[in-house]
Design a protein around this motif. Structure first.
Motif, PDB file in Angstrom:
ATOM      1  N   ARG A 203       4.335  -5.324   6.089  1.00  0.00           N
ATOM      2  CA  ARG A 203       4.991  -6.516   5.510  1.00  0.00           C
ATOM      3  C   ARG A 203       5.527  -7.428   6.604  1.00  0.00           C
ATOM      4  O   ARG A 203       5.389  -8.653   6.527  1.00  0.00           O
ATOM      5  N   LEU A 233      -0.399  -1.374  -0.689  1.00  0.00           N
ATOM      6  CA  LEU A 233       0.422  -2.575  -0.893  1.00  0.00           C
ATOM      7  C   LEU A 233      -0.316  -3.692  -1.622  1.00  0.00           C
ATOM      8  O   LEU A 233       0.294  -4.717  -1.962  1.00  0.00           O
ATOM      9  N   LEU A 237       0.516  -8.003  -2.594  1.00  0.00           N
ATOM     10  CA  LEU A 237       0.061  -8.951  -1.589  1.00  0.00           C
ATOM     11  C   LEU A 237      -0.876  -9.993  -2.184  1.00  0.00           C
ATOM     12  O   LEU A 237      -1.535  -9.750  -3.200  1.00  0.00           O
ATOM     13  N   LEU A 251       1.758 -12.240   2.440  1.00  0.00           N
ATOM     14  CA  LEU A 251       2.847 -12.189   1.474  1.00  0.00           C
ATOM     15  C   LEU A 251       2.715 -13.389   0.540  1.00  0.00           C
ATOM     16  O   LEU A 251       2.441 -14.512   0.998  1.00  0.00           O
TER      17      LEU A 251
END
Length: 367
Positions: A203, A233, A237, A251
């Motif tokens: 991240r 993730l 995303l 992000l």
């Protein structure tokens, strides 16, 4: 179907994340944390990188943070020196341990002679715990006890096993002394385990370097098996497609400025975070100029013009006269040359603050 981002879109996104689209009012410590550390193989590189990113930056401000141990320099990503906050240094260094061990096995094990690793490490630690010294001094002392192995192979064993800090008065602005090292426990307070989850690293990497591919982050860090972390993730995303078809992650709410957003001239250090953050560096390069992303062949620190690596720079200072010479890689517009001269004069005054005269020269492009 995912959106395809052009290299120019990627360029502007990266400039924004890297604080190179406009200077920031962030603190030095917050900036270095945001960037996950700053490349610091050369003493002055972090100073140059921060000057191009922050409003009101001064040499003294960064030096004070290194001297008071808020920031520290050690080997982390890619097995190269970085300047970090203490939490990041300890957490990231632990993640890098398997890679650093593999580098030693590949490049130095065969030069180690028949020495016992544990015995070499025991003496090396004892020597550095007694007093800081340069790597050359440490290698010489180790060779007195273990004459079979190369001194460099023995010092690199310690560096690949323990966290070694390069400490003041070396590695600060104006110091030309060979770097002095000590073990982390002699310089920084406990605890020496401050884990950073790989999901957190992904991240944070995307926040400062995205949009980017799995291969980009692996090239930036040398961590392996990151694909599975990105996959875990994926639901949180955003995904995009690069011009060559690569899948890029980001992000969702991170800035991705318009491709036509103006980008100012910026002077970069030789080893620049923004360039070293990717496996594919096309976002910073003019078409057909891939060698500018190769730090073996491109030995000049760079100048960004319209966000692209468009020139190299060098400084000569003699008898109070400081001269900044800019060597274009491509034909520049008159407006670009004028901006280089303006920014270059500010940069030269920062680099050579004790000089009496300052001159910026932008060379003509060779035929």
């Amino acid at each position: 179907m995912t959106q395809t981002l052009t290299d120019r879109h990627l360029n502007r996104a990266t400039l924004a994340r890297q604080l190179l689209l406009e200077r920031s009012d962030l603190s030095i410590t917050d900036t270095i944390a945001w960037l996950l550390g700053m490349q610091a193989q050369q003493t002055h590189d972090p100073y140059i990188g921060l000057w191009s990113r922050l409003n009101g930056f001064s040499h003294e401000a960064l030096t004070a943070l290194i001297v008071d141990r808020t920031l520290a320099r050690a080997t982390t990503m890619r097995g190269t020196l970085h300047l970090h906050t203490i939490d990041d240094l300890i957490g990231i260094r632990a993640e890098m341990q398997p890679f650093l061990r593999s580098v030693w096995l590949s490049n130095f094990k065969k030069r180690f002679g028949g020495n016992d690793e544990a015995a070499v490490l025991e003496l090396a630690r004892k020597l550095l715990d007694a007093e800081p010294m340069t790597a050359g001094q440490l290698g010489k002392r180790l060779a007195e006890r273990f004459p079979e192995g190369e001194p460099l192979a023995m010092t690199m064993l310690l560096q690949s096993t323990d966290t070694l800090i390069q400490i003041p008065p070396t590695r600060i602005w104006g110091s030309g002394h060979s770097p002095v090292i000590t073990r982390i426990g002699n310089w920084l307070p406990a605890p020496y385990e401050r884990p950073i989850a790989r999901e957190t690293l992904v991240r944070r990497y995307l926040a400062a370097y995205g949009p980017a591919s799995v291969a980009d982050m692996q090239s930036w860090s040398r961590l392996t098996r990151l694909g599975e972390v990105f996959e875990a993730l994926r639901p949180e995303l955003a995904t995009f497609t690069a011009p060559d078809g690569r899948e890029l992650f980001d992000l969702p709410d991170a800035p991705r400025p318009d491709a036509d957003t103006p980008a100012p001239v910026r002077f970069l250090p030789l080893y620049e975070n923004a360039m070293l953050g990717y496996d594919n560096r096309r976002r910073f390069l003019v078409e057909g100029d891939e060698l500018r992303g190769d730090f073996v062949n491109n030995v000049k620190p760079g100048v960004l013009v319209d966000g692209l690596m468009s020139a190299g720079w060098g400084i000569d200072s003699k008898k109070g006269a400081a001269v900044l010479t800019v060597t274009p890689y491509h034909q520049l517009r008159k407006a670009d040359v004028a901006e280089i001269e303006r920014e270059g004069l500010r940069f030269l005054r920062f680099m050579e603050e004790k000089a009496e005269t300052f001159d910026v020269r932008v060379l003509e492009l060779a035929d």
